[in-house]
Scaffold this motif. Structure first.
Motif, PDB file in Angstrom:
ATOM      1  N   ALA A   1       0.832  -1.207   0.000  1.00 42.55           N
ATOM      2  CA  ALA A   1       0.000   0.000   0.000  1.00 42.55           C
ATOM      3  C   ALA A   1       0.867   1.256   0.000  1.00 42.55           C
ATOM      4  O   ALA A   1       0.548   2.244  -0.676  1.00 42.55           O
ATOM      5  N   GLN A   2       1.966   1.209   0.734  1.00 44.51           N
ATOM      6  CA  GLN A   2       2.877   2.358   0.751  1.00 44.51           C
ATOM      7  C   GLN A   2       3.512   2.554  -0.612  1.00 44.51           C
ATOM      8  O   GLN A   2       3.726   3.692  -1.054  1.00 44.51           O
ATOM      9  N   PHE A   3       3.799   1.444  -1.305  1.00 42.76           N
ATOM     10  CA  PHE A   3       4.382   1.568  -2.644  1.00 42.76           C
ATOM     11  C   PHE A   3       3.423   2.298  -3.585  1.00 42.76           C
ATOM     12  O   PHE A   3       3.829   3.183  -4.348  1.00 42.76           O
ATOM     13  N   VAL A   4       2.148   1.937  -3.519  1.00 45.31           N
ATOM     14  CA  VAL A   4       1.158   2.623  -4.356  1.00 45.31           C
ATOM     15  C   VAL A   4       1.104   4.102  -3.999  1.00 45.31           C
ATOM     16  O   VAL A   4       1.084   4.977  -4.880  1.00 45.31           O
TER      17      VAL A   4
ATOM     18  N   ARG B   1      -1.700   5.014  17.381  1.00 42.90           N
ATOM     19  CA  ARG B   1      -1.026   5.314  16.104  1.00 42.90           C
ATOM     20  C   ARG B   1      -1.914   5.005  14.911  1.00 42.90           C
ATOM     21  O   ARG B   1      -1.870   5.704  13.889  1.00 42.90           O
ATOM     22  N   ARG B   2      -2.710   3.971  15.011  1.00 42.33           N
ATOM     23  CA  ARG B   2      -3.598   3.621  13.907  1.00 42.33           C
ATOM     24  C   ARG B   2      -4.587   4.748  13.625  1.00 42.33           C
ATOM     25  O   ARG B   2      -4.776   5.152  12.465  1.00 42.33           O
TER      26      ARG B   2
ATOM     27  N   LEU C   1      -5.247   3.370   3.699  1.00 41.81           N
ATOM     28  CA  LEU C   1      -6.450   3.510   4.517  1.00 41.81           C
ATOM     29  C   LEU C   1      -7.140   2.166   4.721  1.00 41.81           C
ATOM     30  O   LEU C   1      -7.584   1.850   5.837  1.00 41.81           O
ATOM     31  N   LEU C   2      -7.229   1.336   3.690  1.00 42.77           N
ATOM     32  CA  LEU C   2      -7.870   0.035   3.820  1.00 42.77           C
ATOM     33  C   LEU C   2      -7.100  -0.883   4.769  1.00 42.77           C
ATOM     34  O   LEU C   2      -7.696  -1.594   5.579  1.00 42.77           O
ATOM     35  N   VAL C   3      -5.757  -0.877   4.689  1.00 39.98           N
ATOM     36  CA  VAL C   3      -4.962  -1.713   5.589  1.00 39.98           C
ATOM     37  C   VAL C   3      -5.130  -1.242   7.032  1.00 39.98           C
ATOM     38  O   VAL C   3      -5.304  -2.052   7.952  1.00 39.98           O
TER      39      VAL C   3
END
Length: 530
Positions: free
Chosen positions: A28-31, A82-83, A191-193
């Motif tokens: 997700a971070q890569f995207v 943190r979430r 956001l989904l993760v």
């Protein structure tokens, strides 16, 4: 002074990707990173006709907010869930990116509005950064932190390759606005993760008193001041990042002025950085085991300095792509070495706050370095700016002989071996300051060794919360030593016992007490008010 043995290699360079949550967040971070680099290319290309100084301000606007917000953000990341904090920040960043897209697609996005919204995105990124950085140790085994750090750098650099390539194609085929639009969409994966994960390891214990924000900020500063290895990591960061920032700040100008490339060619040029990042990550475990942390930093600095020199003199795009491949690998090696060294050092209670100091140096160095190199290129020429940054990197490499990363690995896990104070009256959490005294009986022959050992105890007390410390010898009874330290409140003192006292702190105290003839006498005095 003893240290725990070095962490094992932790398997292959890709081992952290076997952890489900790490893998999901990494993808997700890569995207998201890809979308961010697409936007950066669009923003820089929108400004490239306005001169090198204005182009470099894109990176300045994105990184400068860290100087203002990194430390408060670190406090928030240690005190709050943190979430939830990350969910708020990611949502807000998606909203700002959407505004950028709408304005660009409508054709009303001027240079200064672009820089203002980029600055706002930078503010949200600064608030997001410490919490994001503090996640990593909760997602992978400790022995895989070095590989996880490298994969984080690979993520950024492969996105640096893919994002600009896609961004360049979009700019050429559809316009700058679509790079901003796709960046807004790219936040959805993270956001989904986050929505599918309840916590990331910083939930307070039952009955634990929550620190006050200002006190927590001061505690983080005391920790960094009293942690020599952390301070040295920050110094090496400061000697590496601002000089290397020239490469990323002036690469679009280099592509246009020296290599005669268009937007698509610039994207392909950056793709070579991503290739180098992947190759560098694969080679990291073996190379790190052979060279050590200092050798990795020296190698990385030398390769990036050499890349800058080549870019300063060549007009050949193929040669530039080859040396940028080396620079991509070197960037991964340098950043993963520094980041892993920091994460291996920090206990959980201060992880985000101390990490905020790291981000302050890293992002602030990027922003200020970009500003300096942009101004120098504007007024003295591109070749001069690239050559000066290469020379500065070379000086940083030479300084490793006198200012290396400090040796030793420590276990920052909590220790519950500090005994509870025996009290008749329990003070309120906000009562204080608290004066703690510890009386020791030491034989005359053991005094020099005891005093040396207490130097480590002093650093331990200050790291875990003491605002003042002293060691006194009784003039009437020379074998009697009295240690005193002050904690700002009673609520913070129990945190020294339960949330901050690590195995290393216990080791320091045991070393000093080995020279003590009888059980030390401990007292707790709370300042009386009114």
């Amino acid at each position: 002074m003893k240290h725990s043995p070095p962490a094992p290699a932790g398997g292959s360079a890709w081992a952290p990707l076997r952890e489900n949550t790490f893998r999901a967040l990494w993808l997700a971070q890569f995207v998201s990173n890809t979308g961010g680099w697409m936007q950066t290319v669009g923003a820089q290309w929108l400004l490239v006709g306005h001169g090198a100084a204005l182009v470099s301000l894109v990176q300045v606007a994105a990184g400068l907010p860290v100087l203002l917000l990194a430390l408060p953000a670190g406090v928030l990341a240690d005190l709050l869930d943190r979430r939830k904090l990350l969910l708020v920040m990611q949502t807000a960043m998606a909203a700002v990116a959407s505004v950028l897209a709408v304005l660009a697609l409508l054709g009303v996005l001027g240079p200064w509005v672009l820089l203002l919204l980029t600055f706002l995105l930078g503010c949200l990124t600064a608030l997001n950064g410490p919490a994001w950085q503090a996640l990593q140790p909760s997602l992978v085994p400790r022995e895989q932190l070095r590989q996880a750090s490298a994969l984080g750098a690979v993520n950024m650099n492969v996105a640096r390759a893919v994002g600009p390539a896609l961004g360049g194609a979009l700019v050429a085929g559809a316009g700058v606005g679509w790079t901003f639009a796709l960046n807004a969409v790219s936040f959805l994966g993270i956001l989904l993760v986050l929505l599918n994960r309840r916590t990331f390891g910083n939930a307070p214990r039952r009955g634990q008193e929550r620190e006050q924000a200002l006190a927590a900020l001061r505690a983080g500063g005391r920790y960094v001041r009293s942690a020599p290895r952390v301070r040295r990591i920050l110094l090496r960061n400061a000697l590496f990042v601002p000089a290397a920032a020239c490469l990323w700040a002036l690469l679009p100008v280099t592509a246009v002025q020296r290599l005669d490339l268009g937007s698509a060619g610039y994207g392909v040029l950056l793709a070579t950085v991503g290739v180098g990042a992947i190759l560098g990550a694969g080679a990291l475990p073996r190379l790190s085991a052979r060279l050590g942390a200092g050798g990795m930093l020296a190698f990385a600095g030398t390769l990036i300095a050499g890349t800058l020199v080549v870019l300063a003199v060549t007009t050949n795009a193929v040669l530039a792509g080859l040396v940028l491949t080396l620079a991509g690998a070197a960037w991964v090696w340098g950043l993963s070495t520094l980041s892993a060294a920091l994460q291996l050092e920090l206990p959980n209670w201060v992880r985000a706050r101390a990490g905020a100091f790291y981000l302050l140096v890293f992002q602030g160095g990027n922003a200020l370095g970009a500003l300096v190199w942009g101004q120098l290129a504007q007024h003295a020429g591109l070749t001069t700016a690239l050559g000066a940054s290469a020379a500065l990197l070379g000086l940083g490499v030479l300084s490793l002989r006198r200012l290396p990363l400090l040796d030793g690995r420590v276990d920052p896990s909590l220790s519950d071996t500090w005994p509870e104070p025996q009290l008749i009256v329990e003070p309120a959490p906000k009562d204080g300051p608290v004066l703690v005294t510890v009386s020791y009986r030491v034989a005359d022959d053991d005094v020099p060794a005891f005093v040396r050992a207490m130097g480590d105890v002093e650093a331990s007390r200050r790291r875990t919360g003491a605002s003042a410390w002293g060691l006194y010898r009784d003039a009437a009874e020379p074998d009697l030593f009295v240690e005193t330290f002050t904690v700002t409140s009673w609520g913070e003192h129990p945190a020294q016992h339960h949330e901050r006292y690590t195995g290393l702190d216990h080791e320091f105290e045991n070393t000093a007490r080995a020279f003590v003839r009888s059980e030390p006498l401990v007292t707790h005095a709370v300042m009386r008010r009114g």
